[in-house]
Design an enzyme around this catalytic site. Structure first.
Site, PDB file in Angstrom:
ATOM      1  N   GLU B  64       6.901  59.151  13.926  1.00  0.00           N
ATOM      2  CA  GLU B  64       5.535  60.003  14.088  1.00  0.00           C
ATOM      3  C   GLU B  64       5.822  61.053  15.069  1.00  0.00           C
ATOM      4  OE1 GLU B  64       5.749  56.621  13.697  1.00  0.00           O
ATOM      5  OE2 GLU B  64       4.830  56.294  11.846  1.00  0.00           O
ATOM      6  N   HIS B 133      -4.462  49.173  10.914  1.00  0.00           N
ATOM      7  CA  HIS B 133      -4.530  49.999   9.681  1.00  0.00           C
ATOM      8  C   HIS B 133      -5.875  50.563   9.156  1.00  0.00           C
ATOM      9  CE1 HIS B 133      -0.500  48.245  10.046  1.00  0.00           C
ATOM     10  NE2 HIS B 133      -0.096  49.425   9.101  1.00  0.00           N
TER      11      HIS B 133
END
Lengths: 344, 332
Positions: B64, B133
């Site tokens: 990321e 999440h």
């Protein structure tokens, strides 16, 4: 007369000469020396101005590392791009920036490269391909890969050089960036200027491999180690990496073993290394003195000519500081300029 | 001439916007984890790789920070990347590049460059994916000058705002609530844009202003319908953008209704509602207030796994109704 031609008179044979004397004309060789002097005198000048309170903040000097910046940039053309580091004044000058606008930036003036908003740590000159120094260790690594992605996708033919220090090789960004550059075969050259210390922590204490270049193997790219204080060695490695990148064969990792004479920044008390160690590098391995000795040895310049170069550099430095001093300060009204491209 | 309007889902609207942008401009590329043949974790990119090829619909490694940085570098040098995070929570891995690099590069360099970068963040709770999440982290990025941060709530808006974001020269962060992906709504065909800096009054009312973001807009509208049956007229404002903030629309509404409730899914403390409340307190609308400002935000906890606990962790329709009733007591 070209360096190559002159050297032939001395040696009678060019093939034994170091790379740059075979590759570059005399004018280019002397320009490289001039820029190395310019880097050193720029930093000494900036340091003096800092001591006299003309420049605030902090700065990270690369004095002692000039051959690395210059050697890497010798094979580059203006359109090629670089990303630089907090110790980035040398990269900026080697890539072609004007010292007067760099001084102006350090003085926080509107005529500076960043209009007084960036200072030493964000010095950039996009017109000569320098996408900017970076205050974050490892920050420029993925950005360089992105610039190389643009070059490949838009087929610009540019190569991108990513300068970073030994400290950055333990950042996650280093590993992520090298991996992506390799899987996508991008035209980028990773240049680790290993000066032995990430701030105060030696590479021996911080890094599990003996050489940063050893890590290239993990990303299936060539890893090249050079004496970063020998201009020709650096330029030769850079030349090969640039050719490889332009051919479309992907990235290279070059490690320039070098040394910074000054502390990490202006707050450094130098308690992590000995005076003997510093003196040894300054006395026996100085990149500028070694290069000058070669230029004389190979008959490319006389000591008078070298003296003339130093004199012209000093004039440029003095004029640059004067330019910075007399340039206008930014107006407070402009505080919010360029937060966004389209002002609200 | 108006383009034909169809009912399509929020995720289809995003995909359509990306396809239109890529069709129009060779420099637009998509980057992200598993956005190619897999089609994206939420199937938003879908089959775009078949249309545009893997050079333009680029699967990145699970990197990321590096991936975001590559997108920044590509944007600065001439591409127009649309970078998808698999979950907005993973922005935590990439904050360096978003906050220190993308947001500041233009300013640091005195205007010498722009960073025309779009990042997409699937956000929010309600999927049973628990604490790592399910977060709503838009306020983190809303705190950073140099970024634009939007939360489109409808298929129509997400398409138009994404197309506006791709055309924008600065980094635009799009927070997409995952529960909106399947929501359908009217969306015009072809190219159109929705401004990145304007809130929208979704329902007009007299008694209380409900300023909501993202999925909370729909919950607020549901609540307003119930409240109407009780004689309480709620005005619902879809904030759409948290940076910049459309102060005028919110201030005008509060001056009309004299009551304000902020509803957002991010953690209540130091969130979007705090900013709206403070902005009203500092504005000419302050003197018009007939009641304290209320904030309904996420609980001061991570998002839990258990579905009942998960629901309890974010504002629900009854919470909005109760809050409005309390504020409007004595109105009718």
């Amino acid at each position: 007369m070209s360096g190559r031609a002159q050297a032939m008179q001395v040696e009678g044979e060019t093939s034994n000469l170091p790379f740059i004397y075979r590759q570059y004309e005399r004018e280019q060789l002397l320009d490289a020396l001039r820029k190395m002097h310019l880097i050193r005198r720029f930093e000494e000048g900036a340091e003096e101005c800092y001591m006299r309170g003309l420049i605030h903040g902090t700065m990270h000097l690369s004095i002692g590392q000039e051959a690395s910046a210059m050697g890497i940039c010798m094979p580059l053309v203006n359109e090629d791009q670089i990303t630089s580091t907090h110790r980035g004044h040398g990269h900026c000058i080697a890539k072609g920036a004007e010292v007067k606008r760099m001084f102006a930036e350090f003085f926080g003036k509107t005529t500076g490269y960043c209009a007084g908003r960036g200072g030493s740590m964000h010095i950039a000159d996009v017109s000569t391909g320098n996408l900017g120094a970076n205050g974050i260790v490892g920050g420029g690594l993925p950005i360089a890969v992105g610039a190389a992605l643009t070059a490949k996708r838009l087929r610009t033919g540019k190569v991108v050089v990513c300068f970073f220090g030994d400290g950055a090789n333990n950042e996650g960004a280093f590993h992520e960036a090298l991996n992506m550059a390799a899987i996508w075969k991008l035209p980028v050259i990773f240049v680790c200027e290993n000066n032995g210390y990430g701030m105060s922590t030696s590479t021996a204490r911080s890094t599990a491999v003996a050489n940063v270049a050893d890590r290239a193997a993990a990303y299936s790219m060539p890893g090249v180690i050079v004496d970063g204080n020998v201009l020709s060695e650096v330029a030769e490695a850079s030349h090969e990496a640039v050719e490889r990148a332009r051919r479309g064969d992907g990235p290279t990792l070059i490690e320039c073993k070098t040394y910074r004479y000054r502390g990490h920044s202006k707050s450094d008390r130098n308690r992590y290394r000995t005076k003997d160690e510093i003196d040894d590098w300054m006395t026996n391995r100085d990149p500028i003195r070694r290069y000058e000795a070669q230029l004389i040895e190979f008959g490319i310049a006389t000591s008078d000519e070298l003296e003339a170069i130093r004199g012209s550099v000093q004039q440029e430095i003095d004029a640059g500081i004067e330019f910075a001093k007399t340039s206008p300060m930014p107006s407070i009204d402009g505080l919010a300029d360029n937060v966004y491209t389209l002002e609200a | 001439m108006n383009a034909p309007v169809r009912e399509i889902s929020y995720s289809q609207a995003i995909q359509e916007a990306m396809a239109i942008a890529m069709e129009a401009d060779e420099r637009v590329i998509l980057m992200g984890e598993d956005i190619g043949v897999y089609g994206g974790a939420f199937q938003v990119t879908g089959d775009l790789v078949d249309r545009f090829g893997s050079d333009r619909v680029m699967d990145t490694p699970i990197s990321e920070l590096g991936g975001a940085g590559v997108a920044v570098g590509a944007a600065v040098t001439g591409l127009r990347p649309i970078f998808e995070f698999q979950f907005s929570d993973f922005a935590a891995l990439a904050m360096e590049q978003i906050v220190n690099q993308a947001a500041k590069m233009r300013y640091m360099l005195g205007g010498a460059v722009s960073v025309p970068l779009v990042m997409r963040f699937p956000a929010g709770s309600g999927t049973g994916a628990a604490a790592q999440h399910s977060q709503s982290l838009e306020a983190w990025l809303g705190h950073v000058p140099g970024l634009k941060v939007i939360q489109p709530a409808t298929p129509h808006d997400v398409k138009g705002m994404l197309l506006a974001a791709v055309a924008d020269p600065d980094p635009v962060m799009i927070f997409e609530h995952k529960l909106l992906y399947k929501m359908k709504g009217p969306v015009p065909e072809g190219h159109y844009t929705v401004p990145l800096d304007k809130a929208e009054v979704r329902r007009e009312g007299r008694d209380v202003s409900i300023v909501a973001t993202s999925i909370m807009v729909h919950k607020a509208l549901e609540a307003a319908e119930v409240l109407a049956g009780e004689g309480i007229s709620a005005e619902v404002i879809d904030l759409r953008s948290i940076r910049p903030l459309d102060r005028e629309t919110v201030i005008a509404s509060v001056m009309k209704t004299s009551r304000l409730i902020c509803v957002y899914e991010g953690v209540k403390t130091l969130g979007v509602g705090a900013e709206i409340s403070a902005m009203i307190a500092e504005s000419e609308a302050f003197d018009y207030l007939d009641a304290p400002i209320l904030r309904l935000g996420g609980s001061e906890t991570p998002i839990p796994y258990n579905p009942e606990l998960e629901k309890a962790a974010v504002p629900q329709v009854p919470d909005i109704i109760d809050a409005a009733r309390g504020l409007a007591r004595g109105v009718r």
